[in-house]
Design an enzyme around this catalytic site. Structure first.
Site, short mmCIF file in Angstrom:
data_model
loop_
_atom_site.label_atom_id
_atom_site.label_comp_id
_atom_site.label_asym_id
_atom_site.label_seq_id
_atom_site.Cartn_x
_atom_site.Cartn_y
_atom_site.Cartn_z
N ARG A 187 0.83 -1.21 0.00
CA ARG A 187 0.00 0.00 0.00
C ARG A 187 0.87 1.26 0.00
O ARG A 187 0.56 2.26 -0.65
CB ARG A 187 -0.93 -0.02 1.21
CG ARG A 187 -1.90 1.15 1.24
CD ARG A 187 -2.92 0.99 2.36
NE ARG A 187 -3.73 2.20 2.45
CZ ARG A 187 -3.92 2.89 3.55
NH1 ARG A 187 -3.35 2.52 4.68
NH2 ARG A 187 -4.67 3.98 3.55
N HIS A 204 0.76 4.39 -2.73
CA HIS A 204 0.50 5.78 -2.35
C HIS A 204 1.65 6.71 -2.74
O HIS A 204 1.43 7.89 -3.00
CB HIS A 204 0.26 5.86 -0.84
CG HIS A 204 -1.11 5.41 -0.44
ND1 HIS A 204 -1.92 6.10 0.44
CD2 HIS A 204 -1.84 4.32 -0.81
CE1 HIS A 204 -3.07 5.47 0.60
NE2 HIS A 204 -3.03 4.38 -0.15
N ASP A 205 2.84 6.17 -2.79
CA ASP A 205 3.97 6.98 -3.24
C ASP A 205 3.92 7.19 -4.74
O ASP A 205 3.96 8.32 -5.23
CB ASP A 205 5.29 6.31 -2.85
CG ASP A 205 6.49 7.14 -3.26
OD1 ASP A 205 6.50 8.36 -3.00
OD2 ASP A 205 7.42 6.58 -3.86
N ILE A 217 1.08 9.41 -6.52
CA ILE A 217 1.13 10.86 -6.34
C ILE A 217 2.50 11.38 -6.80
O ILE A 217 3.50 11.21 -6.11
CB ILE A 217 0.87 11.27 -4.88
CG1 ILE A 217 -0.52 10.78 -4.43
CG2 ILE A 217 0.99 12.77 -4.70
CD1 ILE A 217 -1.67 11.32 -5.27
N GLY A 219 4.56 10.26 -8.83
CA GLY A 219 5.55 9.27 -9.22
C GLY A 219 6.29 8.61 -8.07
O GLY A 219 6.18 9.01 -6.91
N ASP A 257 8.96 8.43 -6.05
CA ASP A 257 10.07 9.30 -5.65
C ASP A 257 10.28 9.35 -4.15
O ASP A 257 11.03 10.18 -3.64
CB ASP A 257 9.82 10.72 -6.16
CG ASP A 257 8.51 11.32 -5.63
OD1 ASP A 257 7.82 10.64 -4.84
OD2 ASP A 257 8.18 12.45 -6.01
N SER A 276 8.42 10.47 -1.93
CA SER A 276 7.91 11.70 -1.31
C SER A 276 6.94 11.39 -0.17
O SER A 276 6.79 12.18 0.76
CB SER A 276 7.22 12.59 -2.36
OG SER A 276 6.17 11.90 -3.01
N ASN A 334 -3.71 9.31 3.94
CA ASN A 334 -2.50 8.57 4.32
C ASN A 334 -2.37 8.38 5.83
O ASN A 334 -1.35 7.85 6.30
CB ASN A 334 -1.26 9.29 3.80
CG ASN A 334 -1.10 9.15 2.30
OD1 ASN A 334 -1.65 8.24 1.69
ND2 ASN A 334 -0.37 10.07 1.69
N PRO A 388 -7.29 7.40 -4.90
CA PRO A 388 -8.60 6.72 -4.96
C PRO A 388 -9.11 6.42 -3.56
O PRO A 388 -8.33 6.34 -2.61
CB PRO A 388 -8.29 5.44 -5.73
CG PRO A 388 -7.01 5.70 -6.45
CD PRO A 388 -6.23 6.63 -5.57
N HIS A 414 -5.72 -6.20 -3.40
CA HIS A 414 -6.64 -6.30 -2.28
C HIS A 414 -6.81 -7.74 -1.80
O HIS A 414 -7.66 -8.03 -0.97
CB HIS A 414 -8.01 -5.73 -2.68
CG HIS A 414 -8.06 -4.24 -2.65
ND1 HIS A 414 -9.18 -3.52 -2.96
CD2 HIS A 414 -7.11 -3.32 -2.35
CE1 HIS A 414 -8.94 -2.23 -2.85
NE2 HIS A 414 -7.69 -2.08 -2.47
N SER A 415 -6.00 -8.63 -2.35
CA SER A 415 -6.02 -10.02 -1.90
C SER A 415 -5.49 -10.16 -0.49
O SER A 415 -5.76 -11.16 0.19
CB SER A 415 -5.17 -10.88 -2.84
OG SER A 415 -5.68 -10.87 -4.15
#
Length: 409
Positions: free
Chosen positions: A115, A119-120, A123, A125, A127, A129, A147, A215, A245-246
């Site tokens: 996850r 999330h990295d 947003i 790319g 990187d 961040s 987050n 999302p 999501h498995s």
């Protein structure tokens, strides 16, 4: 007479040729030739529009050319396999060993890292961040509402610390994150996939972008498809990526309204299988806080879609005070991807965003295909993860290699 006939025929042919020449000239005048400029060339036309503030700002900061950034993952001539073969030859081995050690003690490490990488990369790319702390009162991505439930930061810090001892200032946090996620997928029963390396770390974070662009579990299918398409993923790749999501655990509050008050109707979501509805209700009663899936939830209520490991810290057991449901509710090892897609076809998707995949003709076809063919899913998921891992990478001279993943140099 024969001579006159031949002469007449030649005159007729000349008239026809002149007429055709004139018609061709008029056609060219009405439809001038099309020339492709760099902005409408085939390669750029195949790429969705996406404005990157990171590219503009970091380009100025590093005084680099556009070759130092590629949002769409066309990494040819940029990233490379075994990038650290001379500078830090043990890098991959160190990452793999540490992730394995933590996973065997706490399996929640796998969905947490999966996850985290989503999330990295989603947003601005891949990187790193998302790993940055707030600076001078300015929130980082990790402080953005979607987050707030992210885990795994401490795992990345542990790995980075070991790498700094082995080869100081060499391995980027961005590479650590994609490698750690890859190892997590393999440990959880998913496919192993090759990764190029050489990513650099961002010098800034994008909290506001993360707040509104990630999302959510409540998204309808068109919104999900559009969000992934904006980052270069087609519907087949979107369906395969959501197969993440498995694994993991999701808080009851992110699907509670589907059980009791779907879309403010005081009724359950009619797409839910009745037996499965009762099972979920037995684990999540109506006393827990819920955000109604009116399809436009506030940012503070969102737990973004990919691998929602929303319960428990990755290096400690899940908290019994926070109710949730395992995505692989039939038990560990029930099949990475297999249960997920079969469940959707049976109306047993836990999250609304997942069940929505059966609404569209193309997405439903891929759900059905993956439910029937596990090897097809594993191959497509591996390819999609490789593409995700190359999204928006920074390469030298852009960006930096952080010494601490939570702080810029």
């Amino acid at each position: 007479m024969d001579f006159m006939r031949k002469l007449s025929f030649l005159v007729f042919l000349m008239c026809v040729l002149i007429s055709l020449k004139k018609e061709n000239a008029e056609t060219k005048k009405s439809f001038p030739p099309i020339t492709l400029s760099p902005s409408n060339s085939a390669s750029s036309m195949s790429r969705p529009m996406f404005l990157s503030n990171k590219f503009k700002k970091q380009q100025e900061a590093s005084d680099s050319s556009s070759s130092g950034y590629d949002f769409y993952g066309d990494s040819s001539g940029s990233l490379e396999y075994d990038f650290y073969r001379e500078s830090c030859p043990e890098a991959e081995k160190i990452i793999r060993s540490r992730v394995q050690d933590l996973y065997y003690r706490h399996p929640d490490v796998a969905p947490s890292l999966l996850r985290l990488v989503f999330h990295d990369c989603f947003i601005e790319g891949c990187d790193a961040s998302v790993l940055l702390d707030a600076v001078d009162g300015v929130d980082g991505e990790k402080e953005s509402p979607p987050n707030e439930t992210l885990k795994g930061f401490d795992v990345i810090d542990i790995i980075k610390s070991e790498l700094e001892e082995a080869c100081p200032g060499i391995v980027s946090c961005a590479d650590i994150l994609v490698f750690a996620a890859r190892e997590s997928v393999a440990l959880a029963g998913g496919p192993f996939y090759p990764l190029e390396t050489g990513r650099r770390d961002s010098t800034m974070s994008f909290s506001e972008v993360a707040t509104y662009d990630l999302p959510t579990p409540y998204d309808i299918l068109p919104k999900t498809v559009a969000s992934f398409a904006l980052r270069g993923f087609n519907e087949r790749e979107t369906v395969s990526l959501l197969g993440a999501h498995s694994i993991g655990t999701v808080h009851c509050r992110f699907f509670l309204s589907r059980l009791y008050n779907f879309d403010r109707t005081d009724e359950p979501d009619p797409t839910l299988d009745i037996e499965f509805l009762n099972l979920l209700r037995s684990r999540c009663n109506n006393n827990h806080t819920s955000s109604s899936p009116s399809l436009s939830p506030s940012p503070s209520s969102s737990c973004p879609s990919l691998s929602p490991s929303c319960v428990g810290d990755p290096v400690s057991p899940p908290s019994p005070q926070v109710p949730g449901v395992e995505m692989d509710y039939e038990g560990k090892g029930s099949g990475f991807g297999t249960l997920y897609y079969r469940s959707l076809l049976q109306g047993r998707g836990i999250l609304y965003v997942d069940q929505q995949l059966t609404v569209g003709e193309e997405t439903e076809a891929w759900v059905r295909a993956y439910a029937l063919d596990a090897s097809l899913f594993r191959r497509d998921f591996a390819k999609a993860m490789m593409k995700l891992s190359n999204l928006g990478v920074l390469i030298a001279p852009a960006g930096q290699v952080r010494i601490s993943c939570s702080k810029t140099v």
